[in-house]
Design a protein around this motif. Sequence first.
Motif, PDB file in Angstrom:
ATOM      1  N   LEU A 121       0.858  -1.194   0.000  1.00 55.74           N
ATOM      2  CA  LEU A 121       0.000   0.000   0.000  1.00 55.74           C
ATOM      3  C   LEU A 121       0.892   1.241   0.000  1.00 55.74           C
ATOM      4  O   LEU A 121       1.026   1.920   1.015  1.00 55.74           O
ATOM      5  N   PRO A 122       1.489   1.561  -1.147  1.00 53.81           N
ATOM      6  CA  PRO A 122       2.470   2.645  -1.172  1.00 53.81           C
ATOM      7  C   PRO A 122       1.894   4.054  -1.106  1.00 53.81           C
ATOM      8  O   PRO A 122       2.611   4.990  -0.759  1.00 53.81           O
ATOM      9  N   THR A 123       0.614   4.219  -1.420  1.00 55.46           N
ATOM     10  CA  THR A 123       0.048   5.570  -1.457  1.00 55.46           C
ATOM     11  C   THR A 123      -1.029   5.726  -0.392  1.00 55.46           C
ATOM     12  O   THR A 123      -1.594   4.739   0.110  1.00 55.46           O
ATOM     13  N   GLU A 124      -1.361   6.971  -0.074  1.00 50.36           N
ATOM     14  CA  GLU A 124      -2.446   7.235   0.876  1.00 50.36           C
ATOM     15  C   GLU A 124      -3.775   6.729   0.324  1.00 50.36           C
ATOM     16  O   GLU A 124      -4.612   6.243   1.073  1.00 50.36           O
ATOM     17  N   LYS A 125      -3.982   6.831  -0.990  1.00 52.21           N
ATOM     18  CA  LYS A 125      -5.215   6.310  -1.597  1.00 52.21           C
ATOM     19  C   LYS A 125      -5.311   4.799  -1.398  1.00 52.21           C
ATOM     20  O   LYS A 125      -6.379   4.286  -1.068  1.00 52.21           O
ATOM     21  N   ASP A 126      -4.183   4.093  -1.602  1.00 52.61           N
ATOM     22  CA  ASP A 126      -4.179   2.648  -1.359  1.00 52.61           C
ATOM     23  C   ASP A 126      -4.579   2.347   0.087  1.00 52.61           C
ATOM     24  O   ASP A 126      -5.384   1.452   0.349  1.00 52.61           O
ATOM     25  N   LYS A 127      -4.014   3.097   1.022  1.00 51.06           N
ATOM     26  CA  LYS A 127      -4.309   2.860   2.438  1.00 51.06           C
ATOM     27  C   LYS A 127      -5.775   3.143   2.740  1.00 51.06           C
ATOM     28  O   LYS A 127      -6.433   2.367   3.447  1.00 51.06           O
ATOM     29  N   THR A 128      -6.306   4.220   2.194  1.00 51.57           N
ATOM     30  CA  THR A 128      -7.719   4.550   2.390  1.00 51.57           C
ATOM     31  C   THR A 128      -8.608   3.468   1.795  1.00 51.57           C
ATOM     32  O   THR A 128      -9.567   3.017   2.434  1.00 51.57           O
ATOM     33  N   ASP A 129      -8.300   3.036   0.570  1.00 52.98           N
ATOM     34  CA  ASP A 129      -9.083   1.977  -0.081  1.00 52.98           C
ATOM     35  C   ASP A 129      -9.028   0.682   0.735  1.00 52.98           C
ATOM     36  O   ASP A 129     -10.035  -0.015   0.888  1.00 52.98           O
ATOM     37  N   PHE A 130      -7.844   0.358   1.246  1.00 50.50           N
ATOM     38  CA  PHE A 130      -7.667  -0.852   2.045  1.00 50.50           C
ATOM     39  C   PHE A 130      -8.516  -0.781   3.321  1.00 50.50           C
ATOM     40  O   PHE A 130      -9.221  -1.734   3.664  1.00 50.50           O
ATOM     41  N   LEU A 131      -8.443   0.345   4.021  1.00 50.99           N
ATOM     42  CA  LEU A 131      -9.221   0.490   5.257  1.00 50.99           C
ATOM     43  C   LEU A 131     -10.721   0.457   4.975  1.00 50.99           C
ATOM     44  O   LEU A 131     -11.490  -0.126   5.752  1.00 50.99           O
ATOM     45  N   ALA A 133      -8.441  -9.718  13.376  1.00 47.63           N
ATOM     46  CA  ALA A 133      -7.403  -9.431  12.390  1.00 47.63           C
ATOM     47  C   ALA A 133      -6.719  -8.127  12.777  1.00 47.63           C
ATOM     48  O   ALA A 133      -7.320  -7.246  13.389  1.00 47.63           O
ATOM     49  N   SER A 134      -5.455  -8.038  12.390  1.00 49.86           N
ATOM     50  CA  SER A 134      -4.682  -6.834  12.668  1.00 49.86           C
ATOM     51  C   SER A 134      -3.895  -6.468  11.421  1.00 49.86           C
ATOM     52  O   SER A 134      -3.338  -7.347  10.753  1.00 49.86           O
ATOM     53  N   ALA A 135      -3.863  -5.178  11.104  1.00 56.33           N
ATOM     54  CA  ALA A 135      -3.147  -4.696   9.923  1.00 56.33           C
ATOM     55  C   ALA A 135      -2.235  -3.548  10.340  1.00 56.33           C
ATOM     56  O   ALA A 135      -2.693  -2.583  10.949  1.00 56.33           O
ATOM     57  N   MET A 136      -0.952  -3.682  10.020  1.00 53.45           N
ATOM     58  CA  MET A 136      -0.013  -2.611  10.342  1.00 53.45           C
ATOM     59  C   MET A 136       1.282  -2.797   9.564  1.00 53.45           C
ATOM     60  O   MET A 136       1.566  -3.869   9.051  1.00 53.45           O
ATOM     61  N   ASP A 137       2.018  -1.711   9.484  1.00 49.41           N
ATOM     62  CA  ASP A 137       3.370  -1.792   8.971  1.00 49.41           C
ATOM     63  C   ASP A 137       4.301  -1.373  10.099  1.00 49.41           C
ATOM     64  O   ASP A 137       3.854  -1.049  11.193  1.00 49.41           O
ATOM     65  N   SER A 138       5.585  -1.425   9.839  1.00 46.31           N
ATOM     66  CA  SER A 138       6.567  -0.952  10.820  1.00 46.31           C
ATOM     67  C   SER A 138       7.832  -0.557  10.075  1.00 46.31           C
ATOM     68  O   SER A 138       7.898  -0.654   8.849  1.00 46.31           O
ATOM     69  N   ARG A 139       8.821  -0.136  10.816  1.00 45.93           N
ATOM     70  CA  ARG A 139      10.016   0.464  10.209  1.00 45.93           C
ATOM     71  C   ARG A 139      10.668  -0.395   9.129  1.00 45.93           C
ATOM     72  O   ARG A 139      11.223   0.132   8.182  1.00 45.93           O
ATOM     73  N   ASP A 140      10.592  -1.709   9.254  1.00 44.88           N
ATOM     74  CA  ASP A 140      11.252  -2.566   8.269  1.00 44.88           C
ATOM     75  C   ASP A 140      10.345  -2.994   7.118  1.00 44.88           C
ATOM     76  O   ASP A 140      10.775  -3.722   6.227  1.00 44.88           O
ATOM     77  N   HIS A 141       9.105  -2.504   7.118  1.00 43.77           N
ATOM     78  CA  HIS A 141       8.211  -2.764   5.978  1.00 43.77           C
ATOM     79  C   HIS A 141       7.142  -1.674   5.857  1.00 43.77           C
ATOM     80  O   HIS A 141       5.958  -1.947   5.657  1.00 43.77           O
ATOM     81  N   ILE A 142       7.579  -0.414   5.922  1.00 44.13           N
ATOM     82  CA  ILE A 142       6.669   0.731   5.763  1.00 44.13           C
ATOM     83  C   ILE A 142       6.030   0.666   4.373  1.00 44.13           C
ATOM     84  O   ILE A 142       6.701   0.435   3.373  1.00 44.13           O
ATOM     85  N   GLY A 143       4.708   0.859   4.348  1.00 42.04           N
ATOM     86  CA  GLY A 143       3.982   0.825   3.078  1.00 42.04           C
ATOM     87  C   GLY A 143       3.653  -0.582   2.608  1.00 42.04           C
ATOM     88  O   GLY A 143       2.959  -0.767   1.619  1.00 42.04           O
ATOM     89  N   ARG A 144       4.158  -1.573   3.313  1.00 36.24           N
ATOM     90  CA  ARG A 144       3.834  -2.982   3.042  1.00 36.24           C
ATOM     91  C   ARG A 144       3.162  -3.496   4.317  1.00 36.24           C
ATOM     92  O   ARG A 144       3.827  -3.856   5.274  1.00 36.24           O
ATOM     93  N   ILE A 145       1.846  -3.500   4.293  1.00 34.26           N
ATOM     94  CA  ILE A 145       1.047  -3.788   5.481  1.00 34.26           C
ATOM     95  C   ILE A 145       0.992  -5.286   5.727  1.00 34.26           C
ATOM     96  O   ILE A 145       0.696  -6.058   4.821  1.00 34.26           O
ATOM     97  N   TRP A 146       1.268  -5.667   6.948  1.00 33.68           N
ATOM     98  CA  TRP A 146       1.127  -7.063   7.343  1.00 33.68           C
ATOM     99  C   TRP A 146      -0.240  -7.240   7.968  1.00 33.68           C
ATOM    100  O   TRP A 146      -0.561  -6.628   8.985  1.00 33.68           O
ATOM    101  N   LEU A 147      -1.053  -8.053   7.325  1.00 35.28           N
ATOM    102  CA  LEU A 147      -2.409  -8.350   7.775  1.00 35.28           C
ATOM    103  C   LEU A 147      -2.402  -9.759   8.348  1.00 35.28           C
ATOM    104  O   LEU A 147      -2.117 -10.720   7.627  1.00 35.28           O
ATOM    105  N   THR A 148      -2.663  -9.860   9.648  1.00 38.71           N
ATOM    106  CA  THR A 148      -2.642 -11.154  10.322  1.00 38.71           C
ATOM    107  C   THR A 148      -4.037 -11.496  10.819  1.00 38.71           C
ATOM    108  O   THR A 148      -4.826 -10.615  11.167  1.00 38.71           O
ATOM    109  N   PHE A 149      -4.313 -12.789  10.854  1.00 42.70           N
ATOM    110  CA  PHE A 149      -5.626 -13.280  11.264  1.00 42.70           C
ATOM    111  C   PHE A 149      -5.468 -14.281  12.402  1.00 42.70           C
ATOM    112  O   PHE A 149      -4.636 -15.179  12.326  1.00 42.70           O
ATOM    113  N   SER A 150      -6.307 -14.122  13.436  1.00 42.70           N
ATOM    114  CA  SER A 150      -6.280 -15.083  14.531  1.00 42.70           C
ATOM    115  C   SER A 150      -7.344 -16.150  14.308  1.00 42.70           C
ATOM    116  O   SER A 150      -8.290 -15.965  13.538  1.00 42.70           O
TER     117      SER A 150
END
Length: 173
Positions: A33-43, A90-107
């Motif tokens: 999700l490299p752009t703000e539009k991608d992030k908005t669409d994803f959310l 489910a949880s979705a987030m990125d962090s310093r080592d994968h900014i813009g690449r969201i890790w979506l995890t499911f319990s």
Amino acid sequence: MRRLAMLLLFILAGCDASQPESARTVAAIEVPLPTEKDKTDFLDLLAKDAVTHGYHLDTATPEELAQLSTVSPISLNATVWRGEDEEAIASAMDSRDHIGRIWLTFSKGKKPEDATRFREALLQHVRERWPDTRSLPIMPTGAIPNAEDLNRTPAGYVVKPSEAAKYNRSTGN
């Protein structure tokens, strides 16, 4: 504050701490999700699918993201909840080592059949919209390896052979 707690929970998921079976990670993907539009669409997609399955989505505000980023850079933090924040599905987030690449995890969830229906529908919708989505490996402990320990392949990420030993420890079972 709940979002900060979820960030801590996500970080601790990489530890060997005991967790209830319902909280065990059963699937994980990386969504570019490299752009703000991608992030908005994803959310928007995440919120829509959550509501369709009887869940709800909480997202970090820009102010909360700025506060979290003082510890470690982050550009998105969202959690899908069952009930009144009874259980994170489910949880979705990125962090310093994968900014813009969201890790979506499911319990697994306390109601695994419901969680599975939600997960399968959402994964289909995400992959249709972001075809460059890749699966992430889940280790025997339930942890997802650090980004720097992964190699990207056409089928998804795999643990680098040189790093595999540290993730293949026995879970005591």
